[in-house]
Scaffold this active site. Structure first.
Site, mmCIF file in Angstrom:
data_model
loop_
_atom_site.group_PDB
_atom_site.id
_atom_site.type_symbol
_atom_site.label_atom_id
_atom_site.label_comp_id
_atom_site.label_asym_id
_atom_site.label_seq_id
_atom_site.Cartn_x
_atom_site.Cartn_y
_atom_site.Cartn_z
ATOM 1 N N GLU A 72 -4.082 10.899 -5.881
ATOM 2 C CA GLU A 72 -4.754 10.537 -4.623
ATOM 3 C C GLU A 72 -4.431 11.563 -3.536
ATOM 4 O O GLU A 72 -5.309 11.993 -2.782
ATOM 5 C CB GLU A 72 -4.263 9.142 -4.221
ATOM 6 C CG GLU A 72 -4.770 8.665 -2.892
ATOM 7 C CD GLU A 72 -4.409 7.198 -2.636
ATOM 8 O OE1 GLU A 72 -4.286 6.410 -3.591
ATOM 9 O OE2 GLU A 72 -4.259 6.845 -1.461
ATOM 10 N N THR B 259 -3.217 -1.638 0.789
ATOM 11 C CA THR B 259 -2.775 -1.871 2.170
ATOM 12 C C THR B 259 -3.097 -3.283 2.655
ATOM 13 O O THR B 259 -4.152 -3.840 2.335
ATOM 14 C CB THR B 259 -3.463 -0.847 3.097
ATOM 15 O OG1 THR B 259 -3.189 0.463 2.602
ATOM 16 C CG2 THR B 259 -2.963 -0.959 4.523
ATOM 17 N N GLU C 183 4.653 11.537 8.297
ATOM 18 C CA GLU C 183 6.092 11.248 8.353
ATOM 19 C C GLU C 183 6.582 10.657 7.023
ATOM 20 O O GLU C 183 7.692 10.966 6.567
ATOM 21 C CB GLU C 183 6.392 10.249 9.481
ATOM 22 C CG GLU C 183 6.049 10.751 10.879
ATOM 23 C CD GLU C 183 4.589 10.509 11.268
ATOM 24 O OE1 GLU C 183 3.768 10.200 10.376
ATOM 25 O OE2 GLU C 183 4.266 10.644 12.451
ATOM 26 N N HIS D 89 -16.273 26.007 20.204
ATOM 27 C CA HIS D 89 -17.670 25.610 20.377
ATOM 28 C C HIS D 89 -18.005 25.219 21.813
ATOM 29 O O HIS D 89 -19.183 25.061 22.151
ATOM 30 C CB HIS D 89 -18.012 24.429 19.451
ATOM 31 C CG HIS D 89 -18.330 24.830 18.048
ATOM 32 N ND1 HIS D 89 -17.374 25.202 17.147
ATOM 33 C CD2 HIS D 89 -19.516 24.918 17.397
ATOM 34 C CE1 HIS D 89 -17.946 25.496 15.992
ATOM 35 N NE2 HIS D 89 -19.247 25.344 16.122
ATOM 36 N N GLY D 90 -16.996 25.011 22.631
ATOM 37 C CA GLY D 90 -17.286 24.576 24.000
ATOM 38 C C GLY D 90 -17.937 23.201 24.003
ATOM 39 O O GLY D 90 -17.663 22.369 23.118
ATOM 40 N N GLY E 272 1.515 -1.168 5.204
ATOM 41 C CA GLY E 272 0.731 0.015 4.875
ATOM 42 C C GLY E 272 1.625 1.047 4.233
ATOM 43 O O GLY E 272 1.730 1.131 3.006
HETATM 44 C C1 LIG Z 1 -10.353 4.725 7.140
HETATM 45 C C2 LIG Z 1 -9.224 4.223 6.302
HETATM 46 C C3 LIG Z 1 -9.396 4.092 4.941
HETATM 47 C C4 LIG Z 1 -8.362 3.572 4.151
HETATM 48 N N1 LIG Z 1 -8.585 3.341 2.810
HETATM 49 C C5 LIG Z 1 -7.658 2.661 2.107
HETATM 50 C C6 LIG Z 1 -7.935 2.222 0.770
HETATM 51 O O1 LIG Z 1 -9.012 2.495 0.208
HETATM 52 N N2 LIG Z 1 -6.996 1.489 0.128
HETATM 53 C C7 LIG Z 1 -5.810 1.169 0.692
HETATM 54 O O2 LIG Z 1 -5.008 0.510 0.048
HETATM 55 N N3 LIG Z 1 -5.498 1.582 1.950
HETATM 56 C C8 LIG Z 1 -6.406 2.309 2.661
HETATM 57 N N4 LIG Z 1 -6.120 2.704 3.947
HETATM 58 C C9 LIG Z 1 -4.805 2.417 4.508
HETATM 59 C C10 LIG Z 1 -3.956 3.667 4.791
HETATM 60 O O3 LIG Z 1 -3.506 4.255 3.607
HETATM 61 C C11 LIG Z 1 -2.835 3.204 5.726
HETATM 62 O O4 LIG Z 1 -3.434 2.995 7.000
HETATM 63 C C12 LIG Z 1 -1.706 4.199 5.832
HETATM 64 O O5 LIG Z 1 -0.993 4.245 4.620
HETATM 65 C C13 LIG Z 1 -0.732 3.853 6.970
HETATM 66 O O6 LIG Z 1 -0.347 2.511 6.905
HETATM 67 P P1 LIG Z 1 -0.432 1.583 8.225
HETATM 68 O O7 LIG Z 1 -1.798 1.737 8.796
HETATM 69 O O8 LIG Z 1 0.015 0.231 7.889
HETATM 70 O O9 LIG Z 1 0.570 2.242 9.234
HETATM 71 P P2 LIG Z 1 2.134 1.900 9.360
HETATM 72 O O10 LIG Z 1 2.758 1.850 8.030
HETATM 73 O O11 LIG Z 1 2.287 0.755 10.276
HETATM 74 O O12 LIG Z 1 2.635 3.210 10.104
HETATM 75 C C14 LIG Z 1 2.187 3.537 11.417
HETATM 76 C C15 LIG Z 1 2.625 4.932 11.744
HETATM 77 O O13 LIG Z 1 4.050 4.955 11.811
HETATM 78 C C16 LIG Z 1 4.533 6.188 11.315
HETATM 79 N N5 LIG Z 1 5.488 5.904 10.218
HETATM 80 C C17 LIG Z 1 5.355 5.025 9.201
HETATM 81 N N6 LIG Z 1 6.430 5.052 8.401
HETATM 82 C C18 LIG Z 1 7.291 5.952 8.938
HETATM 83 C C19 LIG Z 1 8.579 6.422 8.588
HETATM 84 N N7 LIG Z 1 9.203 6.007 7.481
HETATM 85 N N8 LIG Z 1 9.163 7.357 9.388
HETATM 86 C C20 LIG Z 1 8.530 7.820 10.493
HETATM 87 N N9 LIG Z 1 7.312 7.412 10.870
HETATM 88 C C21 LIG Z 1 6.695 6.488 10.116
HETATM 89 C C22 LIG Z 1 3.330 7.003 10.864
HETATM 90 O O14 LIG Z 1 2.974 7.912 11.872
HETATM 91 C C23 LIG Z 1 2.256 5.968 10.687
HETATM 92 O O15 LIG Z 1 0.958 6.526 10.913
HETATM 93 C C24 LIG Z 1 -7.129 3.251 4.741
HETATM 94 C C25 LIG Z 1 -6.965 3.417 6.122
HETATM 95 C C26 LIG Z 1 -7.987 3.869 6.898
HETATM 96 C C27 LIG Z 1 -7.804 3.961 8.392
#
Ligand SMILES: Cc1cc2nc3c(=O)[nH]c(=O)nc-3n(C[C@H](O)[C@H](O)[C@H](O)COP(=O)(O)OP(=O)(O)OC[C@H]3O[C@@H](n4cnc5c(N)ncnc54)[C@H](O)[C@@H]3O)c2cc1C
Length: 394
Positions: free
Chosen positions: A259, A142, A384, A355-356, A147
């Site tokens: 994964e 990411t 999604e 749990h309230g 992402g």
């Molecule tokens: C605590 C934590 C740990 C993580 N660990 C890792 C890791 O170890 N390695 C790594 O590589 N990544 C990691 N990630 C990244 C994680 O996998 C991404 O945050 C996730 O894939 C979503 O990508 P984004 O945050 O860029 O959201 P975006 O891609 O910007 O998407 C935002 C939201 O839009 C919606 N959305 C996206 N695409 C679509 C679609 N096609 N249609 C409809 N709705 C859509 C979804 O609701 C999504 O949540 C981690 C994230 C967190 C918060």
């Protein structure tokens, strides 16, 4: 109260599955005992420190649980996906999701890249340390602007003599601060090539030009360290390219199946522990002249959440079985991940409601489970995105 969340006592929703064998039952029992004795009494301090101590990781290594998917020749035990699912599910009964994700990123999300695509020399160099827990692994895909849409990542890797030179940054990387070995997705062909221009590199901590950037403060998974990674002219020997150049996307998609099974196990474990806590609370908490359990609305709500969890658990074992049969199960595992992420949130919310006020207080396990559940419908494939993957295959 916390220690009762995973004991398998009356009311505990986990039970036998059609896939149980004496070996798998023993594994489930051993992992459950480890969680009850070595994680639950100690992990408040890990939440506070924002990391799991290395001696705990080393202990998991001694028990053989960091190498379940690693071939025996490198010190692992090379078990099948169902047995591995038994491990991930039993570990996930911990009420500390940060502990669970620290381990499962290492075993199920990062190191499988090396197992699947590494050369003999790469495997011999890193896998024994990964299995012992001396080398902690992370997977870095990411980026701040890419992402869900993995094909848009912008970190570049340019060939320069015997090295590749990496420039860019990664975001939200689990084990980001304390890992020793990072599997990094980078672009080895222009952006227009999309998913056909990605490669994976094994980058060691201390590589010139590589540093841990911002350490990220999170809602949940508090005992897991999460960071931004920065590559500024980072030189990586060409020998540390994992798999073929420009074939990284396919490797990522392959590993995403494992994964997502692990993340589904986390969601199911979270749901089962939430239910166990809510059942215990409903049976003992008195209000309006009797236990909460005597209220039909409460016990029917818990019965339905339990039914949904049991159904999901059966589907998860089915997916692990499909995987062990080497069948194409992208549709099923995408559906599983979507269902599991949403269910964990529904169950944690409903159980917290039972749990309230105490369910909103930091000292209660249900409050932590509710916070830890939130990321399960976002990380590793948002609901999604998973449903899009499934819909394409309907
Ligand atoms: C605590 C934590 C740990 C993580 N660990 C890792 C890791 O170890 N390695 C790594 O590589 N990544 C990691 N990630 C990244 C994680 O996998 C991404 O945050 C996730 O894939 C979503 O990508 P984004 O945050 O860029 O959201 P975006 O891609 O910007 O998407 C935002 C939201 O839009 C919606 N959305 C996206 N695409 C679509 C679609 N096609 N249609 C409809 N709705 C859509 C979804 O609701 C999504 O949540 C981690 C994230 C967190 C918060």
């Amino acid at each position: 109260m916390d220690a009762r969340a995973h004991t398998g006592e009356r009311g505990d929703p986990s039970g036998p599955t059609v896939h149980d064998t004496p070996e798998r039952l023993l594994l489930r029992e051993q992992v459950s005992r480890f969680v009850a004795r070595e994680v639950e009494p100690n992990a408040d301090a890990w939440e506070h420190d924002g990391r799991v101590p290395r001696q705990v990781i080393a202990r998991l290594g001694q028990l053989g649980w960091l190498g379940l998917q690693v071939p025996e020749v490198y010190g692992g035990s090379g078990v099948d996906p169902i047995t591995n699912f038994v491990f991930t599910e039993a570990l996930s009964r911990s009420t500390y999701g940060g502990f669970v994700v620290t381990v499962l990123v290492h075993t199920d999300m990062a190191s499988p890249h090396l197992v699947h695509a590494g050369t003999e020399a790469q495997k011999a160099r890193w896998l024994p340390g990964i299995v012992r827990g001396d080398i902690m692994a992370a997977i870095a895909v990411t980026e701040a602007n890419a992402g869900s849409d993995v094909a848009r990542i912008r970190t570049t890797a340019r060939r320069d003599g015997a090295d590749f030179v990496l420039d860019g940054s990664k975001m939200f990387i689990t084990n980001g601060v304390h890992a020793d070995l990072y599997f990094v997705a980078a672009r080895t062909a222009p952006l227009e090539t999309g998913s056909r221009g990605l490669s994976i590199f094994a980058v060691e901590k201390g590589a010139p030009g590589f540093r841990v950037g911002q350490v990220l403060d999170k809602t949940g998974w508090r005992s897991s360290d999460t960071a931004e990674l920065v590559f500024d002219g980072c030189r990586v020997p060409a020998a540390d390219l994992l798999g073929n150049e420009n074939e990284g996307f396919r490797a990522l998609m392959r590993n995403f199946q494992r994964e997502r099974l692990a993340l589904a196990a986390m969601a199911i474990g979270n749901a089962m522990s939430s239910l166990a806590l809510a059942l215990e609370h409903a049976r003992t908490r008195e209000a309006f002249g009797g236990a909460l359990w005597q209220r039909e609305a409460i016990r029917q709500k818990l019965a339905l959440l339990d039914a949904r969890t049991q159904a999901l658990r059966a589907f998860a074992y089915h997916c692990a079985w499909l995987d062990s049969e080497r069948q194409d199960c992208v549709r099923e595992i995408s559906q599983l991940k979507a269902l599991a992420g949403e269910l964990a949130n529904d169950v944690a919310y409903g159980c917290q409601q039972c749990h309230g006020g105490i369910g909103y207080i930091r000292e209660s396990a249900i409050e932590r489970l509710w916070r830890d559940a939130r990321i399960l419908s976002i990380g590793g494939g948002a609901t999604e995105v998973m449903l899009e993957e499934a819909a394409k295959r309907l």
